[in-house]
Design a protein around this motif. Structure first.
Motif, PDB file in Angstrom:
ATOM      1  N   UNK A 217       0.831  -1.202   0.000  1.00 56.71           N
ATOM      2  CA  UNK A 217       0.000   0.000   0.000  1.00 56.71           C
ATOM      3  C   UNK A 217       0.868   1.255   0.000  1.00 56.71           C
ATOM      4  N   UNK A 218       1.902   1.291   0.837  1.00 59.45           N
ATOM      5  CA  UNK A 218       2.779   2.464   0.887  1.00 59.45           C
ATOM      6  C   UNK A 218       3.534   2.648  -0.420  1.00 59.45           C
ATOM      7  N   UNK A 219       3.967   1.553  -1.020  1.00 59.07           N
ATOM      8  CA  UNK A 219       4.682   1.649  -2.298  1.00 59.07           C
ATOM      9  C   UNK A 219       3.784   2.179  -3.404  1.00 59.07           C
TER      10      UNK A 219
ATOM     11  N   UNK B   9       4.084   6.045  -5.401  1.00 61.59           N
ATOM     12  CA  UNK B   9       4.366   5.996  -6.836  1.00 61.59           C
ATOM     13  C   UNK B   9       5.409   4.984  -7.238  1.00 61.59           C
ATOM     14  N   UNK B  10       5.792   4.101  -6.317  1.00 60.92           N
ATOM     15  CA  UNK B  10       6.824   3.112  -6.623  1.00 60.92           C
ATOM     16  C   UNK B  10       6.262   1.821  -7.207  1.00 60.92           C
ATOM     17  N   UNK B  11       4.953   1.653  -7.137  1.00 63.47           N
ATOM     18  CA  UNK B  11       4.311   0.482  -7.728  1.00 63.47           C
ATOM     19  C   UNK B  11       3.044   0.948  -8.433  1.00 63.47           C
TER      20      UNK B  11
ATOM     21  N   UNK C 135       0.365  11.256   7.917  1.00 65.95           N
ATOM     22  CA  UNK C 135       1.411  10.251   8.118  1.00 65.95           C
ATOM     23  C   UNK C 135       0.784   8.870   8.148  1.00 65.95           C
ATOM     24  N   UNK C 136       1.366   7.942   7.370  1.00 70.13           N
ATOM     25  CA  UNK C 136       0.947   6.550   7.387  1.00 70.13           C
ATOM     26  C   UNK C 136       2.114   5.707   7.880  1.00 70.13           C
ATOM     27  N   UNK C 137       1.842   4.811   8.814  1.00 69.11           N
ATOM     28  CA  UNK C 137       2.864   3.927   9.365  1.00 69.11           C
ATOM     29  C   UNK C 137       2.420   2.487   9.179  1.00 69.11           C
TER      30      UNK C 137
ATOM     31  N   UNK D 163       7.686   2.605   6.741  1.00 68.86           N
ATOM     32  CA  UNK D 163       7.522   1.157   6.773  1.00 68.86           C
ATOM     33  C   UNK D 163       8.332   0.599   7.941  1.00 68.86           C
ATOM     34  N   UNK D 164       7.641   0.184   8.993  1.00 72.13           N
ATOM     35  CA  UNK D 164       8.255  -0.355  10.211  1.00 72.13           C
ATOM     36  C   UNK D 164       9.356   0.553  10.761  1.00 72.13           C
TER      37      UNK D 164
END
Length: 257
Positions: A43-45, A49-51, A192-194, A163-164
């Motif tokens: 989800x974060x990727x 825009x990385x995926x 912010x998303x963690x 991510x972690x």
């Protein structure tokens, strides 16, 4: 504000996200958790825009994610991930932290006094100041870890993703990371998303927590929803949940079988 509608995505021919829906407010810290391979990191990727191989609608800053040019997206959203990280081992801790502000500058623009003051502030909050002049190749893994976190905050992006971020950190460092992110989200009006499997850390840091299961948001709420049934359902773990007498936050104790 971030709005996700009907997000679906496959990874290695396996459907990971399946019609996911989610709204995230400005100044909110959202904790994203779930079992192994549930799609937390994916989800974060996608959001950074990385995926790109996904279907559905993602609206951020009032615009559809696919319509935002790559360069502009790097100024809008920043992902701090410790997998496949790239950095110059000869850079100092201070140089690595302040370099986060580079996304808003051309190569010809020098750092300002304000940039330096901000970098020093974040370094102080993460107890990096004593290592300011140390080269990255010479510092411990935990110092390197916090350096990347401070550098990500330095970007000043509207949406920051981690991510972690607590992985490999001791109690003091985890508390420092949580305090920095909470203070930053509130003062800078950033989202912010963690993504993390550490529910104790998410409970101490997040305003709201969601659980991804079978590609969808299976549960969402504050840390109050974390109890023994919650742990058994989503993580298949027998546990005992106590409450911190000072913070009232849940503290998870795993019961060994």
């Amino acid at each position: 504000m971030l709005k996700i509608n009907n997000l679906s995505c496959e990874l290695n021919k396996r459907k990971v996200l399946d019609g996911m829906k989610l709204d995230v407010q400005v100044s909110e810290i959202l904790g994203v958790t779930g079992g192994p391979c549930s799609g937390k990191s994916l989800l974060l990727n996608i959001l950074s825009g990385k995926y790109l191989k996904y279907s559905g609608e993602i609206i951020t800053g009032g615009r559809e994610l696919r319509s935002i040019p790559a360069k502009e997206l790097t100024e809008l959203a920043s992902l701090c991930s410790f997998q496949n990280r790239r950095y110059s081992p000869e850079s100092t801790v201070f140089d690595a932290v302040i370099s986060g502000s580079r996304i808003r500058k051309s190569i010809f623009n020098p750092y300002t006094d304000a940039d330096r003051e901000t970098a020093e502030k974040y370094m102080d909050q993460l107890r990096l100041t004593p290592y300011s002049g140390e080269r990255l190749k010479n510092v411990s893994e935990s110092i390197l870890h916090n350096t990347f976190i401070a550098s990500t905050v330095m970007t000043g992006c509207s949406m920051l993703m981690f991510d972690s971020p607590e992985a490999g950190s001791g109690y003091r460092q985890r508390a420092d990371i949580a305090a920095l992110l909470k203070k930053y989200a509130a003062s800078a009006e950033k989202t912010i998303l963690i993504a993390s499997s550490d529910l104790n850390f998410l409970a101490a840091t997040s305003d709201r927590i969601i659980v991804i299961e079978n590609g969808k948001t299976a549960a969402e709420g504050t840390s109050e929803m974390i109890d023994e049934k919650f742990m058994k359902r989503f993580f298949n773990i027998e546990s005992m949940i106590s409450r911190n007498v000072v913070t009232t936050l849940p503290e998870i104790h795993i019961i060994e079988s």
